[in-house]
Design a protein around this motif. Structure first.
Motif, PDB file in Angstrom:
ATOM      1  N   MET A 272       0.853  -1.175   0.000  1.00  0.00           N
ATOM      2  CA  MET A 272       0.000   0.000   0.000  1.00  0.00           C
ATOM      3  C   MET A 272       0.894   1.232   0.000  1.00  0.00           C
ATOM      4  O   MET A 272       1.853   1.294   0.728  1.00  0.00           O
ATOM      5  N   THR A 273       0.578   2.169  -0.855  1.00  0.00           N
ATOM      6  CA  THR A 273       1.294   3.432  -0.857  1.00  0.00           C
ATOM      7  C   THR A 273       0.405   4.488  -0.217  1.00  0.00           C
ATOM      8  O   THR A 273      -0.808   4.316  -0.128  1.00  0.00           O
ATOM      9  N   THR A 274       1.011   5.562   0.248  1.00  0.00           N
ATOM     10  CA  THR A 274       0.253   6.618   0.906  1.00  0.00           C
ATOM     11  C   THR A 274       0.576   7.968   0.280  1.00  0.00           C
ATOM     12  O   THR A 274       1.709   8.217  -0.110  1.00  0.00           O
ATOM     13  N   MET A 275      -0.427   8.790   0.164  1.00  0.00           N
ATOM     14  CA  MET A 275      -0.272  10.139  -0.374  1.00  0.00           C
ATOM     15  C   MET A 275      -0.594  11.178   0.698  1.00  0.00           C
ATOM     16  O   MET A 275      -0.821  12.332   0.397  1.00  0.00           O
ATOM     17  N   THR A 276      -0.601  10.770   1.963  1.00  0.00           N
ATOM     18  CA  THR A 276      -1.012  11.666   3.040  1.00  0.00           C
ATOM     19  C   THR A 276      -0.100  12.879   3.182  1.00  0.00           C
ATOM     20  O   THR A 276      -0.531  13.902   3.699  1.00  0.00           O
ATOM     21  N   GLN A 277       1.143  12.776   2.725  1.00  0.00           N
ATOM     22  CA  GLN A 277       2.078  13.901   2.826  1.00  0.00           C
ATOM     23  C   GLN A 277       1.880  14.929   1.708  1.00  0.00           C
ATOM     24  O   GLN A 277       2.558  15.956   1.692  1.00  0.00           O
ATOM     25  N   LEU A 278       0.981  14.633   0.781  1.00  0.00           N
ATOM     26  CA  LEU A 278       0.712  15.509  -0.360  1.00  0.00           C
ATOM     27  C   LEU A 278      -0.764  15.900  -0.315  1.00  0.00           C
ATOM     28  O   LEU A 278      -1.607  15.268  -0.952  1.00  0.00           O
TER      29      LEU A 278
ATOM     30  N   ALA B 100     -13.851   8.009  -3.585  1.00  0.00           N
ATOM     31  CA  ALA B 100     -15.186   8.044  -2.986  1.00  0.00           C
ATOM     32  C   ALA B 100     -16.276   7.735  -4.014  1.00  0.00           C
ATOM     33  O   ALA B 100     -17.341   7.229  -3.662  1.00  0.00           O
ATOM     34  N   ARG B 101     -15.974   7.980  -5.280  1.00  0.00           N
ATOM     35  CA  ARG B 101     -16.964   7.711  -6.334  1.00  0.00           C
ATOM     36  C   ARG B 101     -16.974   6.250  -6.774  1.00  0.00           C
ATOM     37  O   ARG B 101     -17.947   5.801  -7.370  1.00  0.00           O
ATOM     38  N   GLY B 102     -15.881   5.520  -6.504  1.00  0.00           N
ATOM     39  CA  GLY B 102     -15.861   4.165  -7.023  1.00  0.00           C
ATOM     40  C   GLY B 102     -14.993   3.189  -6.271  1.00  0.00           C
ATOM     41  O   GLY B 102     -15.103   1.991  -6.475  1.00  0.00           O
ATOM     42  N   GLY B 103     -14.135   3.689  -5.418  1.00  0.00           N
ATOM     43  CA  GLY B 103     -13.381   2.797  -4.572  1.00  0.00           C
ATOM     44  C   GLY B 103     -12.130   2.167  -5.131  1.00  0.00           C
ATOM     45  O   GLY B 103     -11.509   1.373  -4.449  1.00  0.00           O
ATOM     46  N   TYR B 104     -11.721   2.463  -6.378  1.00  0.00           N
ATOM     47  CA  TYR B 104     -10.502   1.843  -6.898  1.00  0.00           C
ATOM     48  C   TYR B 104      -9.290   2.332  -6.112  1.00  0.00           C
ATOM     49  O   TYR B 104      -9.091   3.520  -5.923  1.00  0.00           O
ATOM     50  N   GLY B 105      -8.534   1.345  -5.635  1.00  0.00           N
ATOM     51  CA  GLY B 105      -7.344   1.645  -4.849  1.00  0.00           C
ATOM     52  C   GLY B 105      -7.598   1.846  -3.373  1.00  0.00           C
ATOM     53  O   GLY B 105      -6.666   2.072  -2.613  1.00  0.00           O
ATOM     54  N   VAL B 106      -8.849   1.769  -2.931  1.00  0.00           N
ATOM     55  CA  VAL B 106      -9.178   1.974  -1.523  1.00  0.00           C
ATOM     56  C   VAL B 106      -8.709   0.770  -0.707  1.00  0.00           C
ATOM     57  O   VAL B 106      -9.054  -0.373  -1.029  1.00  0.00           O
TER      58      VAL B 106
ATOM     59  N   ILE C  95       5.717  -5.579  -9.161  1.00  0.00           N
ATOM     60  CA  ILE C  95       6.031  -5.783 -10.571  1.00  0.00           C
ATOM     61  C   ILE C  95       4.757  -5.691 -11.413  1.00  0.00           C
ATOM     62  O   ILE C  95       3.664  -5.517 -10.872  1.00  0.00           O
ATOM     63  N   ASP C  96       4.921  -5.830 -12.706  1.00  0.00           N
ATOM     64  CA  ASP C  96       3.804  -5.685 -13.631  1.00  0.00           C
ATOM     65  C   ASP C  96       2.610  -6.536 -13.203  1.00  0.00           C
ATOM     66  O   ASP C  96       2.741  -7.720 -12.902  1.00  0.00           O
ATOM     67  N   ASN C  97       1.453  -5.883 -13.152  1.00  0.00           N
ATOM     68  CA  ASN C  97       0.164  -6.488 -12.829  1.00  0.00           C
ATOM     69  C   ASN C  97      -0.043  -6.810 -11.349  1.00  0.00           C
ATOM     70  O   ASN C  97      -1.089  -7.350 -10.979  1.00  0.00           O
ATOM     71  N   ASP C  98       0.924  -6.534 -10.479  1.00  0.00           N
ATOM     72  CA  ASP C  98       0.727  -6.731  -9.041  1.00  0.00           C
ATOM     73  C   ASP C  98      -0.339  -5.762  -8.533  1.00  0.00           C
ATOM     74  O   ASP C  98      -0.352  -4.576  -8.900  1.00  0.00           O
ATOM     75  N   PRO C  99      -1.219  -6.222  -7.650  1.00  0.00           N
ATOM     76  CA  PRO C  99      -2.245  -5.349  -7.065  1.00  0.00           C
ATOM     77  C   PRO C  99      -1.695  -4.544  -5.896  1.00  0.00           C
ATOM     78  O   PRO C  99      -0.771  -4.972  -5.203  1.00  0.00           O
ATOM     79  N   PHE C 100      -2.269  -3.354  -5.698  1.00  0.00           N
ATOM     80  CA  PHE C 100      -1.921  -2.517  -4.537  1.00  0.00           C
ATOM     81  C   PHE C 100      -3.048  -1.532  -4.289  1.00  0.00           C
ATOM     82  O   PHE C 100      -3.971  -1.394  -5.094  1.00  0.00           O
ATOM     83  N   HIS C 101      -2.984  -0.845  -3.139  1.00  0.00           N
ATOM     84  CA  HIS C 101      -3.986   0.127  -2.738  1.00  0.00           C
ATOM     85  C   HIS C 101      -3.304   1.440  -2.363  1.00  0.00           C
ATOM     86  O   HIS C 101      -2.097   1.446  -2.095  1.00  0.00           O
TER      87      HIS C 101
END
Length: 120
Positions: free
Chosen positions: A1-7, A19-25, A111-117
């Motif tokens: 999981m990556t975080t963007m809280t610092q930005l 919030a509109r669709g949940g991708y990456g949540v 790597i390529d195609n690995d899932p993450f949030h």
């Protein structure tokens, strides 16, 4: 999981789109993002994302931030319009985000195609 809280401006953009669709949540495995490792595909995805945005002058000191990221299989217009978007954000945040995402991929061996949030 990556975080963007610092930005904060980027996090706000991502939060609104998630919030509109949940991708990456986090906690929604069926809506994970998947890495696109091919630089040519990333360039094409980035162009798709910017071709769907409204035209007009870019505000001074701003950069166009797309979500899902161009480095994902879900980027550009791969998803229905409800689930992707963009916003003008401070250019310094956009530049830092690129490093965050690249660092996340490297540190976690995504790597390529690995899932993450993405946490915002």
């Amino acid at each position: 999981m990556t975080t963007m809280t610092q930005l904060p401006d980027i996090a706000n953009n991502i939060r609104g789109i998630q919030a509109r669709g949940g991708y990456g949540v986090p906690g929604k495995p069926a809506f994970a993002l998947h890495r696109e490792a091919d630089p040519a595909e990333q360039r094409e995805t980035r162009e798709e994302a910017f071709n769907i945005r409204a035209t007009g002058p870019r505000p001074a000191g701003k950069s166009c931030d797309e979500y899902p990221f161009a480095s994902t299989k879900e980027g550009g217009n791969a998803l229905p319009a409800l689930y992707h978007g963009w916003a003008f954000v401070p250019a310094d945040q956009q530049n830092r985000q690129a490093g965050f995402v690249a660092g996340f991929y490297k540190q976690n061996r995504v790597i390529d195609n690995d899932p993450f949030h993405v946490r915002v």
